[in-house]
Design a protein around this motif. Structure first.
Motif, PDB file in Angstrom:
ATOM      1  N   PRO A 115       0.817  -1.220   0.000  1.00  0.00           N
ATOM      2  CA  PRO A 115       0.000   0.000   0.000  1.00  0.00           C
ATOM      3  C   PRO A 115       0.853   1.273   0.000  1.00  0.00           C
ATOM      4  CG  PRO A 115      -0.771  -1.532   1.676  1.00  0.00           C
ATOM      5  CD  PRO A 115       0.487  -2.100   1.094  1.00  0.00           C
ATOM      6  N   GLU A 116       1.965   1.267   0.725  1.00  0.00           N
ATOM      7  CA  GLU A 116       2.787   2.476   0.821  1.00  0.00           C
ATOM      8  C   GLU A 116       3.523   2.804  -0.473  1.00  0.00           C
ATOM      9  OE1 GLU A 116       5.621  -0.727   2.508  1.00  0.00           O
ATOM     10  OE2 GLU A 116       3.482  -0.387   2.439  1.00  0.00           O
ATOM     11  N   SER A 117       3.587   1.859  -1.412  1.00  0.00           N
ATOM     12  CA  SER A 117       4.323   2.123  -2.657  1.00  0.00           C
ATOM     13  C   SER A 117       3.666   3.229  -3.471  1.00  0.00           C
ATOM     14  CB  SER A 117       4.465   0.852  -3.494  1.00  0.00           C
ATOM     15  OG  SER A 117       3.218   0.461  -4.016  1.00  0.00           O
ATOM     16  N   GLY A 118       2.394   3.462  -3.258  1.00  0.00           N
ATOM     17  CA  GLY A 118       1.693   4.538  -3.961  1.00  0.00           C
ATOM     18  C   GLY A 118       2.195   5.926  -3.605  1.00  0.00           C
ATOM     19  N   ARG A 119       2.898   6.039  -2.486  1.00  0.00           N
ATOM     20  CA  ARG A 119       3.438   7.349  -2.080  1.00  0.00           C
ATOM     21  C   ARG A 119       4.742   7.670  -2.792  1.00  0.00           C
ATOM     22  NH1 ARG A 119       3.506   6.611   4.321  1.00  0.00           N
ATOM     23  NH2 ARG A 119       5.148   5.253   3.599  1.00  0.00           N
ATOM     24  N   TYR A 120       5.298   6.727  -3.510  1.00  0.00           N
ATOM     25  CA  TYR A 120       6.608   6.899  -4.121  1.00  0.00           C
ATOM     26  C   TYR A 120       6.535   6.868  -5.638  1.00  0.00           C
ATOM     27  CZ  TYR A 120       7.673   5.338   0.618  1.00  0.00           C
ATOM     28  OH  TYR A 120       7.702   5.205   1.975  1.00  0.00           O
ATOM     29  N   CYS A 121       7.546   7.377  -6.276  1.00  0.00           N
ATOM     30  CA  CYS A 121       7.669   7.337  -7.737  1.00  0.00           C
ATOM     31  C   CYS A 121       8.494   6.117  -8.127  1.00  0.00           C
ATOM     32  CB  CYS A 121       8.338   8.614  -8.249  1.00  0.00           C
ATOM     33  SG  CYS A 121       7.400  10.090  -7.906  1.00  0.00           S
ATOM     34  N   PHE A 122       8.080   4.968  -7.649  1.00  0.00           N
ATOM     35  CA  PHE A 122       8.809   3.730  -7.900  1.00  0.00           C
ATOM     36  C   PHE A 122       8.478   3.218  -9.288  1.00  0.00           C
ATOM     37  CE2 PHE A 122       8.951  -0.952  -7.794  1.00  0.00           C
ATOM     38  CZ  PHE A 122      10.305  -1.111  -7.548  1.00  0.00           C
ATOM     39  N   GLN A 123       9.525   3.007 -10.106  1.00  0.00           N
ATOM     40  CA  GLN A 123       9.326   2.498 -11.462  1.00  0.00           C
ATOM     41  C   GLN A 123      10.038   1.177 -11.689  1.00  0.00           C
ATOM     42  OE1 GLN A 123      10.382   5.618 -14.147  1.00  0.00           O
ATOM     43  NE2 GLN A 123       8.858   6.999 -13.326  1.00  0.00           N
ATOM     44  N   GLY A 124      10.607   0.625 -10.645  1.00  0.00           N
ATOM     45  CA  GLY A 124      11.299  -0.650 -10.757  1.00  0.00           C
ATOM     46  C   GLY A 124      12.721  -0.550 -10.251  1.00  0.00           C
ATOM     47  N   ILE A 125      13.266  -1.705  -9.881  1.00  0.00           N
ATOM     48  CA  ILE A 125      14.639  -1.706  -9.401  1.00  0.00           C
ATOM     49  C   ILE A 125      15.588  -1.542 -10.591  1.00  0.00           C
ATOM     50  CG2 ILE A 125      14.112  -3.040  -7.329  1.00  0.00           C
ATOM     51  CD1 ILE A 125      15.319  -5.496  -8.743  1.00  0.00           C
ATOM     52  N   ARG A 126      16.788  -1.062 -10.292  1.00  0.00           N
ATOM     53  CA  ARG A 126      17.803  -0.829 -11.322  1.00  0.00           C
ATOM     54  C   ARG A 126      18.741  -2.034 -11.414  1.00  0.00           C
ATOM     55  NH1 ARG A 126      18.185   2.816  -7.595  1.00  0.00           N
ATOM     56  NH2 ARG A 126      20.342   2.315  -7.127  1.00  0.00           N
ATOM     57  N   GLU A 127      19.515  -2.076 -12.469  1.00  0.00           N
ATOM     58  CA  GLU A 127      20.504  -3.151 -12.636  1.00  0.00           C
ATOM     59  C   GLU A 127      21.497  -3.149 -11.487  1.00  0.00           C
ATOM     60  OE1 GLU A 127      23.978  -4.467 -15.763  1.00  0.00           O
ATOM     61  OE2 GLU A 127      22.244  -3.376 -16.525  1.00  0.00           O
ATOM     62  N   GLU A 128      21.927  -1.999 -11.046  1.00  0.00           N
ATOM     63  CA  GLU A 128      22.875  -1.873  -9.930  1.00  0.00           C
ATOM     64  C   GLU A 128      22.133  -1.401  -8.674  1.00  0.00           C
ATOM     65  OE1 GLU A 128      26.033  -2.860  -9.883  1.00  0.00           O
ATOM     66  OE2 GLU A 128      25.801  -3.523 -11.954  1.00  0.00           O
ATOM     67  N   GLN A 129      21.050  -2.066  -8.340  1.00  0.00           N
ATOM     68  CA  GLN A 129      20.208  -1.685  -7.213  1.00  0.00           C
ATOM     69  C   GLN A 129      20.953  -1.771  -5.887  1.00  0.00           C
ATOM     70  OE1 GLN A 129      16.971  -0.460  -7.221  1.00  0.00           O
ATOM     71  NE2 GLN A 129      17.544  -0.088  -5.102  1.00  0.00           N
ATOM     72  N   THR A 130      20.770  -0.761  -5.061  1.00  0.00           N
ATOM     73  CA  THR A 130      21.365  -0.760  -3.729  1.00  0.00           C
ATOM     74  C   THR A 130      20.548  -1.680  -2.815  1.00  0.00           C
ATOM     75  OG1 THR A 130      20.107   1.252  -3.277  1.00  0.00           O
ATOM     76  CG2 THR A 130      22.411   1.534  -3.918  1.00  0.00           C
ATOM     77  N   PHE A 131      21.273  -2.444  -1.973  1.00  0.00           N
ATOM     78  CA  PHE A 131      20.605  -3.403  -1.098  1.00  0.00           C
ATOM     79  C   PHE A 131      21.567  -3.812   0.011  1.00  0.00           C
ATOM     80  CE2 PHE A 131      23.271  -6.205  -3.438  1.00  0.00           C
ATOM     81  CZ  PHE A 131      23.445  -7.340  -2.670  1.00  0.00           C
ATOM     82  N   TYR A 132      21.023  -4.458   1.009  1.00  0.00           N
ATOM     83  CA  TYR A 132      21.804  -5.165   2.016  1.00  0.00           C
ATOM     84  C   TYR A 132      20.928  -6.301   2.537  1.00  0.00           C
ATOM     85  CZ  TYR A 132      19.274  -2.211   5.401  1.00  0.00           C
ATOM     86  OH  TYR A 132      18.301  -1.569   6.127  1.00  0.00           O
ATOM     87  N   LEU A 133      21.537  -7.231   3.248  1.00  0.00           N
ATOM     88  CA  LEU A 133      20.807  -8.384   3.779  1.00  0.00           C
ATOM     89  C   LEU A 133      20.620  -8.252   5.281  1.00  0.00           C
ATOM     90  CD1 LEU A 133      22.719 -11.257   1.930  1.00  0.00           C
ATOM     91  CD2 LEU A 133      20.637 -10.078   1.207  1.00  0.00           C
ATOM     92  N   THR A 134      19.535  -8.830   5.769  1.00  0.00           N
ATOM     93  CA  THR A 134      19.278  -8.972   7.198  1.00  0.00           C
ATOM     94  C   THR A 134      18.845 -10.429   7.408  1.00  0.00           C
ATOM     95  OG1 THR A 134      16.902  -8.514   7.174  1.00  0.00           O
ATOM     96  CG2 THR A 134      18.379  -6.591   7.288  1.00  0.00           C
TER      97      THR A 134
END
Length: 175
Positions: A115-134
């Motif tokens: 539901p919260e994704s509607g607040r953002y201009c999210f168009q998809g992850i990038r090839e070099e997407q930033t991330f980390y693991l938990t």
């Protein structure tokens, strides 16, 4: 969080020093040297400067170690780093998954379904997407102004390992 000093360099030796901090080779680290990741190179004002900061190991299962290096000046300079313990190689998000774009499609769908994704201009992850693991999963994150106004800070989405289990490479299925 553990304290360290981060030097952002134009070129560099970088990954291994950052890995050493995350691996705990320097548990009382006075300094770490990292190379700005491709998405951070737009911040040319940071190049070559020593920034006081902190690192936090978020995941370490003996196979993979992952954490966050953050400058004290705020989340804008936070960098997620993930390394394979065996050889110290820095992993990209795509390195965790089987070849192809099925993982990107799944992660995009999971984020768009929130539901919260509607607040953002999210168009998809990038090839070099930033991330980390938990221990709970993969945190895909976006720096301020990437998909939301700066006042919203860094935007993070947790994708549980169970949600992408069959798309992970066999060596990462037990994370």
């Amino acid at each position: 969080m553990n304290k360290c000093t981060v030097s952002v360099l134009k070129t560099g030796l970088a990954g291994m020093a950052a890995a050493a901090v995350l691996f705990g080779a320097w548990p009382q680290a006075e300094a770490a040297v990292i190379t700005a990741p491709p998405e951070a190179r737009q911040h040319k004002e940071l190049q070559g400067q020593r920034l006081p900061g902190e690192y936090d190991v978020r995941f370490n299962d003996g196979l993979v170690v992952s954490g966050v290096l953050a400058a004290k000046q705020g989340q804008r300079n936070a960098v997620g780093l993930t390394y394979r313990v065996e050889d110290g190689r820095q992993l990209r998000l795509a390195d965790l998954f089987l070849p192809g774009d099925a993982y990107a499609k799944r992660i995009n769908a999971l984020i768009m379904a929130r539901p919260e994704s509607g607040r953002y201009c999210f168009q998809g992850i990038r090839e070099e997407q930033t991330f980390y693991l938990t221990p709970q999963g993969i945190v895909v994150y976006f720096r301020p102004c990437e998909i939301a106004p700066a006042r919203m800070g860094q935007v993070e989405f947790l994708i549980s390992f169970a949600q992408v289990q069959e798309l992970l490479k066999p060596e990462y299925r037990n994370l």
